[in-house]
Design an enzyme around this catalytic site. Structure first.
Site, short mmCIF file in Angstrom:
data_model
loop_
_atom_site.label_atom_id
_atom_site.label_comp_id
_atom_site.label_asym_id
_atom_site.label_seq_id
_atom_site.Cartn_x
_atom_site.Cartn_y
_atom_site.Cartn_z
N GLY A 91 0.84 -1.18 0.00
CA GLY A 91 0.00 0.00 0.00
C GLY A 91 0.88 1.24 0.00
O GLY A 91 2.09 1.13 -0.24
N SER A 130 10.42 -2.28 -6.70
CA SER A 130 9.98 -0.93 -6.33
C SER A 130 11.18 -0.03 -6.08
O SER A 130 12.27 -0.50 -5.71
CB SER A 130 9.16 -1.02 -5.04
OG SER A 130 9.05 0.24 -4.44
N TYR A 161 9.13 -3.54 3.46
CA TYR A 161 8.74 -3.60 2.05
C TYR A 161 9.95 -3.57 1.09
O TYR A 161 10.05 -4.39 0.17
CB TYR A 161 7.80 -2.42 1.77
CG TYR A 161 7.28 -2.32 0.37
CD1 TYR A 161 6.38 -3.24 -0.14
CD2 TYR A 161 7.69 -1.27 -0.47
CE1 TYR A 161 5.89 -3.13 -1.43
CE2 TYR A 161 7.21 -1.15 -1.75
CZ TYR A 161 6.31 -2.08 -2.24
OH TYR A 161 5.83 -1.97 -3.51
N ASN A 190 6.23 5.09 -7.83
CA ASN A 190 4.83 5.52 -7.64
C ASN A 190 3.95 5.50 -8.89
O ASN A 190 4.02 6.40 -9.71
CB ASN A 190 4.77 6.94 -7.09
CG ASN A 190 5.46 7.04 -5.75
OD1 ASN A 190 5.06 6.37 -4.80
ND2 ASN A 190 6.50 7.84 -5.69
N GLU A 203 -4.08 3.40 0.04
CA GLU A 203 -3.95 4.30 -1.11
C GLU A 203 -2.67 5.12 -1.04
O GLU A 203 -2.16 5.40 0.01
CB GLU A 203 -5.18 5.22 -1.21
CG GLU A 203 -5.41 6.15 -0.04
CD GLU A 203 -6.11 5.48 1.15
OE1 GLU A 203 -6.15 4.25 1.21
OE2 GLU A 203 -6.58 6.23 2.03
N THR A 233 9.23 15.24 -2.03
CA THR A 233 9.11 15.21 -3.49
C THR A 233 9.09 13.77 -3.99
O THR A 233 9.69 12.88 -3.40
CB THR A 233 10.30 15.94 -4.16
OG1 THR A 233 11.52 15.38 -3.67
CG2 THR A 233 10.26 17.43 -3.88
N ARG A 234 8.37 13.57 -5.09
CA ARG A 234 8.27 12.25 -5.71
C ARG A 234 8.05 12.44 -7.21
O ARG A 234 7.66 13.52 -7.67
CB ARG A 234 7.03 11.48 -5.18
CG ARG A 234 7.04 11.09 -3.72
CD ARG A 234 8.03 9.98 -3.41
NE ARG A 234 7.92 9.55 -2.03
CZ ARG A 234 8.47 10.16 -0.99
NH1 ARG A 234 9.19 11.24 -1.16
NH2 ARG A 234 8.32 9.68 0.23
N ARG A 300 12.43 11.51 -3.80
CA ARG A 300 12.80 10.34 -4.62
C ARG A 300 12.44 10.61 -6.07
O ARG A 300 11.33 11.05 -6.36
CB ARG A 300 12.05 9.10 -4.13
CG ARG A 300 12.34 7.86 -4.97
CD ARG A 300 11.54 6.67 -4.52
NE ARG A 300 11.97 6.21 -3.23
CZ ARG A 300 11.17 5.59 -2.35
NH1 ARG A 300 9.90 5.41 -2.64
NH2 ARG A 300 11.63 5.17 -1.20
P1 NAD Z 1 -2.39 -3.66 -5.35
O1 NAD Z 1 -2.43 -3.77 -3.86
O2 NAD Z 1 -3.46 -2.88 -6.02
O3 NAD Z 1 -2.31 -5.10 -6.01
C1 NAD Z 1 -1.63 -6.18 -5.44
C2 NAD Z 1 -2.58 -7.36 -5.45
O4 NAD Z 1 -1.88 -8.49 -4.94
C3 NAD Z 1 -3.81 -7.15 -4.56
O5 NAD Z 1 -4.98 -7.23 -5.32
C4 NAD Z 1 -3.70 -8.26 -3.54
O6 NAD Z 1 -4.96 -8.82 -3.17
C5 NAD Z 1 -2.84 -9.28 -4.26
N1 NAD Z 1 -2.20 -10.19 -3.33
C6 NAD Z 1 -1.62 -9.90 -2.15
N2 NAD Z 1 -1.19 -11.02 -1.55
C7 NAD Z 1 -1.52 -12.04 -2.37
C8 NAD Z 1 -1.37 -13.45 -2.29
N3 NAD Z 1 -0.78 -14.02 -1.23
N4 NAD Z 1 -1.82 -14.20 -3.31
C9 NAD Z 1 -2.43 -13.64 -4.38
N5 NAD Z 1 -2.62 -12.31 -4.51
C10 NAD Z 1 -2.17 -11.52 -3.51
O7 NAD Z 1 -0.95 -3.05 -5.70
P2 NAD Z 1 -0.39 -2.54 -7.09
O8 NAD Z 1 -0.19 -1.07 -6.97
O9 NAD Z 1 -1.18 -3.07 -8.21
O10 NAD Z 1 1.07 -3.21 -7.07
C11 NAD Z 1 1.42 -4.32 -7.88
C12 NAD Z 1 2.90 -4.62 -7.72
O11 NAD Z 1 3.68 -3.47 -8.05
C13 NAD Z 1 3.31 -5.01 -6.30
O12 NAD Z 1 4.34 -5.96 -6.34
C14 NAD Z 1 3.86 -3.71 -5.75
O13 NAD Z 1 4.76 -3.92 -4.68
C15 NAD Z 1 4.54 -3.14 -6.97
N6 NAD Z 1 4.72 -1.68 -6.90
C16 NAD Z 1 3.65 -0.84 -6.98
C17 NAD Z 1 3.85 0.54 -6.91
C18 NAD Z 1 2.69 1.50 -7.00
O14 NAD Z 1 2.95 2.71 -6.96
N7 NAD Z 1 1.45 1.07 -7.12
C19 NAD Z 1 5.14 1.04 -6.74
C20 NAD Z 1 6.20 0.15 -6.64
C21 NAD Z 1 5.99 -1.21 -6.75
#
Ligand code: NAD
Length: 350
Positions: A91, A130, A161, A190, A203, A233-234, A300
């Site tokens: 999150g 990430s 994380y 992000n 969120e 900043t981001r 970042r």
């Molecule tokens: P999100 O939380 O919307 O989606 C992640 C999904 O993984 C969720 O729907 C959750 O239910 C599912 N999940 C969690 N544990 C699980 C499990 N044990 N088995 C099956 N499903 C599982 O997040 P997102 O923003 O879509 O992120 C997706 C990927 O991108 C993640 O690896 C996150 O760390 C990475 N990421 C996202 C961001 C960003 O800004 N959104 C930034 C850096 C990295």
């Protein structure tokens, strides 16, 4: 030990693509992207119950499975040609600062998923890392030097994380080095856009600020609380750039098992992001700063030298354009929820 080194074949439209985390923001958008590209054999997996997914795409095999279990990963990987692992318990800052154990436990997902994919004879494996994997000592000033790929080491990742991401990256690198299993690793900076989390505690800033402005307008209470002093900043990447980048990185022969930044280099302070959302909404709010709230690193940004060099491309949707789309989508969700229509946001099961 089997050998996946013959995997560098051209993909066919009916090859089975597995997307994990498909009930979430980026995974769901990636499924839609492949579906729109004409891929006909897509398996979407998430631990959330199906009605809680942000996007459900017709003709896509959608399964609710917890991928922290080995057997479920084996089931998910069966017959797949490509695996995009986007499942993680994650999150925004509020979540990753308070739930480090949950974040660390995502190590189970990638550990079982990559092993299952390897034994299933998958050709390409993608891991979503990430910018939180970067050394936090380099991010103490809002006027940051943009982070380049080599800045992850010497390592001092974000507690919980970030370390999980760094270790999972290492799995991908060693599966290639030792077992010739083709992997790709992107470090997202992000990501924001429609069909993502906008309330409930997970969120991120663009969605949280949009929701707060919408609520203020709705309640005619022209105040807004901002986490931190607003100077952090981001850079923020629009979802359409993210899914396109994932596809390009996965299929570049120059990027096998090589972590690469996937983000924009358009740096903005939280205060200026608030001003942008106010402008989109057509309001001016009185700002209150919560200095005790989670705020993350001071600054970042993504150094895009490497991605431009290897892919001749970088994420390029202007923040204002993406924020307008995001704001309007959240406003619609807000209105729908008020009218009693089901909206998937805010689901937790831990
Ligand atoms: P999100 O939380 O919307 O989606 C992640 C999904 O993984 C969720 O729907 C959750 O239910 C599912 N999940 C969690 N544990 C699980 C499990 N044990 N088995 C099956 N499903 C599982 O997040 P997102 O923003 O879509 O992120 C997706 C990927 O991108 C993640 O690896 C996150 O760390 C990475 N990421 C996202 C961001 C960003 O800004 N959104 C930034 C850096 C990295």
């Amino acid at each position: 030990m089997k050998n996946n080194s013959t995997a560098l074949t051209t993909r066919k439209k009916d090859d089975l693509i597995l997307v994990t985390g498909a009930g979430g923001f980026i995974g769901g958008s990636l499924v839609r992207y492949f579906h729109n590209q004409g891929f006909t054999n897509i398996r979407a997996v998430d631990k959330k119950p199906l009605p809680m997914w942000y996007q459900r795409i017709p003709d896509v095999e959608s399964l609710s499975l917890d991928l922290s279990y080995r057997e479920n990963c084996k089931r998910a990987a069966e017959g797949a040609s490509e695996v995009y692992n986007l499942a993680a318990d994650m999150g925004g800052m509020g979540f990753i600062e308070h739930f480090r154990v949950e974040c660390l436990r995502s190590i189970l997902i990638n550990t079982h998923m990559i092993e299952a994919a390897y034994w299933a004879g998958v050709d390409h494996y993608f891991y979503s890392s990430s910018a939180c994997a970067y050394n936090t000592n380099l991010q103490k000033d809002p006027n940051v030097r943009a982070l380049k790929e080599s800045d992850a080491y010497p390592a001092m990742a974000e507690r919980g994380y970030g370390w999980e991401k760094l270790v999972s990256e290492m799995f991908c690198q060693e599966y290639w080095a030792e077992r010739h299993f083709r992997t790709a690793i992107a470090r997202f900076h992000n990501v924001y856009g429609p069909n993502g989390t906008w309330d409930g505690g997970r969120e991120k800033a663009p969605a949280a600020l949009s929701r707060k402005v919408i609520e203020a307008v709705e309640k005619k209470d022209h105040n807004i609380t901002i986490w931190g002093d607003g100077s952090q900043t981001r850079s923020f990447m629009f979802i359409d750039d993210c899914v396109k980048g994932i596809d390009m990185i996965m299929h570049s022969d120059d990027l096998i098992a090589t972590p690469i930044n996937l983000g924009t280099s358009e740096l903005i302070s939280v205060d200026n992001l608030v001003s942008m959302v106010e402008d989109i909404a057509g309001v001016k709010l009185e700002r209150h700063y919560d200095l005790d709230a989670p705020r993350g690193v001071a600054g970042r940004n993504s150094d895009n030298t490497f991605i431009k060099q290897t892919l001749d491309w970088e994420p390029n949707t202007p923040l204002r354009t993406g924020m307008e789309k995001t704001y309007n989508w959240i406003k619609q969700q807000f209105t729908d929820r008020k009218a009693g229509k089901p909206t998937p946001a805010g689901y937790h099961n831990n």
